[in-house]
Design a protein around this motif. Structure first.
Motif, PDB file in Angstrom:
ATOM      1  N   LEU A   1      26.376  -2.487  -5.713  1.00  0.00           N
ATOM      2  CA  LEU A   1      27.173  -1.492  -5.005  1.00  0.00           C
ATOM      3  C   LEU A   1      28.228  -0.836  -5.888  1.00  0.00           C
ATOM      4  CD1 LEU A   1      27.756  -3.296  -1.576  1.00  0.00           C
ATOM      5  CD2 LEU A   1      26.096  -1.517  -2.121  1.00  0.00           C
ATOM      6  N   GLY A   2      28.473  -1.410  -7.069  1.00  0.00           N
ATOM      7  CA  GLY A   2      29.561  -0.898  -7.898  1.00  0.00           C
ATOM      8  C   GLY A   2      29.253   0.439  -8.551  1.00  0.00           C
ATOM      9  N   GLY A   3      27.971   0.714  -8.778  1.00  0.00           N
ATOM     10  CA  GLY A   3      27.635   1.944  -9.489  1.00  0.00           C
ATOM     11  C   GLY A   3      27.945   1.810 -10.956  1.00  0.00           C
ATOM     12  N   PRO A   4      27.710   2.842 -11.714  1.00  0.00           N
ATOM     13  CA  PRO A   4      27.872   2.744 -13.175  1.00  0.00           C
ATOM     14  C   PRO A   4      29.328   2.556 -13.600  1.00  0.00           C
ATOM     15  CG  PRO A   4      27.348   4.991 -12.488  1.00  0.00           C
ATOM     16  CD  PRO A   4      27.236   4.139 -11.265  1.00  0.00           C
TER      17      PRO A   4
ATOM     18  N   ARG B   1      15.187  -4.232  -8.218  1.00  0.00           N
ATOM     19  CA  ARG B   1      14.426  -3.227  -8.952  1.00  0.00           C
ATOM     20  C   ARG B   1      14.211  -1.971  -8.103  1.00  0.00           C
ATOM     21  NH1 ARG B   1      15.489  -5.538 -13.060  1.00  0.00           N
ATOM     22  NH2 ARG B   1      14.414  -7.382 -13.851  1.00  0.00           N
ATOM     23  N   PHE B   2      13.823  -2.163  -6.848  1.00  0.00           N
ATOM     24  CA  PHE B   2      13.559  -1.003  -5.981  1.00  0.00           C
ATOM     25  C   PHE B   2      14.833  -0.220  -5.705  1.00  0.00           C
ATOM     26  CE2 PHE B   2       9.604  -3.229  -4.856  1.00  0.00           C
ATOM     27  CZ  PHE B   2       8.728  -2.173  -5.009  1.00  0.00           C
ATOM     28  N   LEU B   3      15.927  -0.952  -5.516  1.00  0.00           N
ATOM     29  CA  LEU B   3      17.202  -0.302  -5.194  1.00  0.00           C
ATOM     30  C   LEU B   3      17.677   0.549  -6.361  1.00  0.00           C
ATOM     31  CD1 LEU B   3      18.459  -0.653  -2.462  1.00  0.00           C
ATOM     32  CD2 LEU B   3      20.002  -2.369  -3.405  1.00  0.00           C
ATOM     33  N   GLY B   4      17.286   0.121  -7.562  1.00  0.00           N
ATOM     34  CA  GLY B   4      17.749   0.830  -8.752  1.00  0.00           C
ATOM     35  C   GLY B   4      16.938   2.088  -9.034  1.00  0.00           C
TER      36      GLY B   4
ATOM     37  N   THR C   1      11.266   0.586   0.656  1.00  0.00           N
ATOM     38  CA  THR C   1      10.630  -0.676   0.270  1.00  0.00           C
ATOM     39  C   THR C   1      11.682  -1.760   0.069  1.00  0.00           C
ATOM     40  OG1 THR C   1       9.017   0.677  -0.910  1.00  0.00           O
ATOM     41  CG2 THR C   1       8.938  -1.699  -1.274  1.00  0.00           C
ATOM     42  N   ALA C   2      12.807  -1.392  -0.583  1.00  0.00           N
ATOM     43  CA  ALA C   2      13.894  -2.361  -0.774  1.00  0.00           C
ATOM     44  C   ALA C   2      14.364  -2.875   0.577  1.00  0.00           C
ATOM     45  CB  ALA C   2      15.056  -1.710  -1.526  1.00  0.00           C
TER      46      ALA C   2
END
Lengths: 322, 528
Positions: free
Chosen positions: B201-204, B486-489, B498-499
């Protein structure tokens, strides 16, 4: 088998719990270890069972030194004060436990469990969960469990401690009958004089970790070894004599004769309490300041305020050194 | 022989298995981290660099903010369950624990589903997810303490002339202070070492020490820098643990404790509105992410449907294997991890139960503070060269998960073994059972319920484990949390769907396992 305890000493956390304790029980005999709480009697039982290693002294069963034998190889039976039944096993499996540990054949286990449940009067209780039993039933199961592997010595820790009076008296008779019926050597630990006298051939009186007197119940009652013993046995009539000795007068030896116009009496009854059944306990205060406790049986006894003459049956008087 | 508690020779042998296991797979990896980080001298640039300082600063303040918000959100519900008797109270107490046991990736996916896309990454979602997790800690610890405050204390203050506000300030709060500070300390610890939530949830732009170790090691492949960061994290956790332990110990002095039945009362008419508001708002907050997760998993291009679940059987560019295999691998790994955790944990518990309690107290907090990321990283760098080149062995994954789960087993089983009446052991001994036989015949059967519960919790922990797993999972054997990650990314509604579908499966599996375990153990308190 016979049991011999010799010179046993136990220290826990720097405190002396038992000091040079010795006694013996012949095969098939019953001994009571009697003493107030804190006298070390439970520790003594744990020493015999092997649950407590003594610092000094030895324990022999059937003439064999078992002092270094761990509890599970000692072959003694122990009736715990609060039964210590296995809550996750039913009555049958509790009683069968010791036999299973001994790898007894199945048929023998079944026969022995039924036999023991019959001895303690719990036929047909085998599949009951022990958590649903009454206090008296639990005690019987614990007894059957201890007896099932035919122990060389049966140890009982305050066997009737928490039960109510009626149940106690019934179980007391049953225990006595079972001891003689099974023929087991037994050691009963108790703080209750009545219990010790009712169960044992010989009483070992313990005070602060030391044996103060060993005698049959009759001999103990007839001749307590010290004023403390007399008081512990419930004899309150202890007098200090001028020469430093003490005189103990057993309550049944205090004879109270109702005063008549010709014999005015020398004492007044201060209390009369019916102590269950035919026994009445009396207290009298003599005019010269002495006071005594006496007992009377039957219905015809003086009441509070009555004047009496006090005499003593010489057979009931014991003179003690210091 | 008996004679007081002691380890005995049997206990020492029992302890050998866990000591060797933990030594090889836990201590040795940490030594490897130290070696890697300090091998070329103390890396001052990393340790004292501006970047590390800002990481440490963010890690601390997000944990602090999370703790304050969690208290604000949890105390009203703690008041409700600690004061009132109402229908459904025990259900509320049970439901509030559900978020706490859910895997972090599930909760993160839930918040991604709940929040609009442009607001679903950043500090806001991190704080919200931390509150979501730790409300259970506040409600259970503070609510539990509240329900034991004797009402008479409060009434005495009223008779002495204190109004409601003064009564709260001068009586209730001081009496609850130990419980509140214990709950706050635990929450801070969890948020300080939080990994999955911050990573997802933090993001980059947002990173804590924990996620930065992962990013540095697994994405930038700068193992030395990652090791240096791990050392910073190690010291920080040690300090946090020391403070937490201090606050938890202070929590002991509560004074008079009354039975719950005497404390709880029916709400007055005037209080019903406030109680309903607390229950509804807290309920909506806790249900929101989970409901939206379920909605997202069913929300397909062609309307409501099971397309995302059907897609689990198809090949996808996000993984080397079809997603359904992640479910199968997860269950298999979790089963293996549970078996290892039980063997190691029960052996440890048996040995510890024979020792004095004080020895365990120090170890009890360990599972709560141990950093899973550091464990995974340690395993990665410890076993990458002969003679211990086992980094690619499939069983390293269940070993890692079992190390995270085993402390929970110990925490559940030790009290159960301690509560076995020692007289039963003596009874067994006198009846001819050796110490080992008595253990088998008496201790273990009596602790059986706790063992079943411990197995369930270990399974749930392994199933949702992310921090260590993400390091050691191999691409052809992904677990559910790794697959969700992986899917969330990846961009696109399909991947997000799918996530969500995978997260729903993981959530249902976890809740089912925990429910069964709860039934077996009959207690939830021990988890927190």
């Amino acid at each position: 088998m016979s049991l011999a305890v010799d010179g046993v000493g136990v220290e826990l956390d720097g405190r002396t719990i038992l000091d040079d304790v010795g006694f013996s029980v012949p095969a098939g005999g019953t001994a009571a270890v009697l003493g107030p709480s804190g006298s070390g009697k439970s520790t003594l039982l744990r020493v015999v069972a092997g649950l407590q290693r003594p610092n000094r002294g030895r324990v022999a069963i059937g003439g064999t030194d078992v002092t270094a034998t761990p509890p599970h190889r000692r072959g003694v039976g122990l009736l715990f004060q609060d039964d210590a039944l296995f809550p996750h096993r039913d009555v049958h499996d509790n009683v069968a436990f010791g036999l299973r540990m001994r790898h007894a054949p199945r048929a023998e286990i079944e026969a022995r469990v039924s036999e023991l449940l019959a001895v303690v009067g719990l036929e047909g209780y085998g599949r009951r969960p022990v958590t649903e039993l009454s206090g008296g039933e639990r005690k019987r199961v614990a007894l059957a469990r201890a007896l099932a592997p035919a122990p060389s010595v049966l140890l009982l820790d305050e066997p009737l401690g928490e039960l109510d009076r009626v149940l106690r008296e019934r179980l007391l008779e049953e225990l006595r009958a079972i001891f003689t019926g099974v023929g087991v050597t037994a050691v009963v630990v108790t703080h209750d004089v009545g219990e010790a006298f009712a169960l044992a051939d010989e009483v070992v009186l313990l005070r602060d970790g030391r044996v103060v007197q060993t005698a049959t119940p009759e001999a103990l009652w007839a001749a307590p070894a010290s004023a403390w013993v007399a008081r512990f046995l419930g004899i309150d009539n202890v007098e200090q004599l001028a020469d430093g000795r003490a005189r103990v007068i057993r309550p049944e030896a205090v004879v109270l004769t109702p005063a008549t116009p010709t014999t005015p009496g020398d004492a007044t009854v201060t209390a009369a309490v019916r102590a269950g059944g035919p026994l009445v306990r009396l207290a009298v205060a003599c005019d010269d300041g002495r006071s005594y406790r006496a007992v009377s049986t039957g219905l015809d006894h003086p009441g509070p305020g009555d004047r009496v003459a006090v005499t003593f049956d010489p057979l009931g008087i014991v003179e003690l050194p210091g | 022989m008996s004679g007081g508690p002691g380890l005995g020779r049997g206990g020492a042998i029992l302890l050998l298995l866990p000591v060797c296991f933990v030594g090889l797979f836990f201590v040795y990896p940490f030594v490897a981290i130290l070696e890697r980080g300090l091998g070329d001298g103390i890396p001052w640039e990393t340790l004292a660099g501006a970047e590390t300082r800002s990481l440490l600063w963010f890690t601390t303040w997000q944990a602090l903010a999370s703790t304050v918000l969690t208290l604000a959100a949890g105390l009203p519900l703690a008041w409700v369950v600690g004061t009132f008797r109402f229908p459904g109270r025990s259900l509320v107490r049970a439901l509030v624990v559900v978020p706490f046991v859910l895997p972090t990736v599930v909760v993160a996916t839930g918040f991604v589903a709940l929040l609009p896309t442009d607001a679903s990454r950043g500090i806001g979602p991190i704080l919200a997810a931390h509150v979501f997790f730790n409300i259970a800690v506040v409600v259970r610890i503070v609510g539990g303490a509240w329900a034991t405050l004797p009402r008479t204390t409060w009434q005495a203050a009223a008779v002495l002339g204190a109004g409601p506000i003064r009564r709260t300030r001068e009586v209730t709060l001081p009496l609850l202070a130990p419980a509140i500070s214990a709950a706050a300390a635990l929450t801070f610890l969890f948020c300080f070492t939080s990994f999955g939530v911050v990573l997802l949830l933090g993001g980059p732009a947002r990173a804590t020490l924990e996620t930065e170790i992962y990013n540095t090691a697994a994405r930038a492949f700068d193992l030395q820098d990652a090791a240096a960061l791990s050392i910073v994290q190690l010291v920080a956790i040690a300090i946090v643990l020391a403070v937490t332990g201090l606050l938890e110990r202070r929590g002991g002095a509560v004074g008079q404790v009354a039975p719950e039945a005497d404390v709880l009362r029916r709400p007055r008419r005037s209080e019903r509105g406030r109680i309903a508001a607390v229950l509804l708002l807290t309920g909506a907050f806790l249900a929101g992410p989970l409901v939206m997760l379920a909605v997202r998993s069913l929300d397909t291009a062609g309307g409501i449907g099971l397309d995302h679940f059907r897609a689990l059987g198809r090949e996808t560019p996000a993984l080397l294997v079809p997603p359904w295999q992640a479910i199968a691998w997860s269950l298999a790994f979790a089963a293996a991890a549970t078996a290892i955790a039980l063997a190691v944990g029960v052996a440890t518990a048996i040995a510890l139960a024979r020792l004095r309690p004080s020895l365990l107290d120090a170890a009890a907090l360990l599972p709560l503070g141990a950093s899973a990321v550091m464990l995974g990283f340690g395993l990665l760098i410890a076993f990458d060269e002969p003679p211990l080149d086992i980094r690619d062995a499939w069983w390293l994954l269940p070993v890692a998960q079992s190390l995270v789960a085993a402390p929970f087993v110990v925490r559940i089983v030790v009290p159960a073994l301690r509560s076995v009446d020692p007289q039963l052991r003596e009874a067994a001994a006198v009846l001819g059972a050796s110490r080992r036989r008595a253990l088998r015949e008496v201790d273990l059967p009596l602790a059986g319920r706790a063992l079943a519960g411990a197995a369930g919790f270990a399974f749930a922990v392994a199933l949702g484990e992310f921090g260590a797993t993400v390091f050691v999972a191999r691409a052809e054997h992904p677990t559910l949390p790794v697959a969700i990650f992986r899917f969330l990314g990846r961009p696109g509604a399909e991947n997000q769907g799918t996530a969500a579908a995978l997260a729903v499966v993981l959530a249902l599996l976890t809740v089912a396992v925990v429910l069964v375990a709860e039934r077996a153990t009959g207690s939830r308190e021990r988890m927190v």
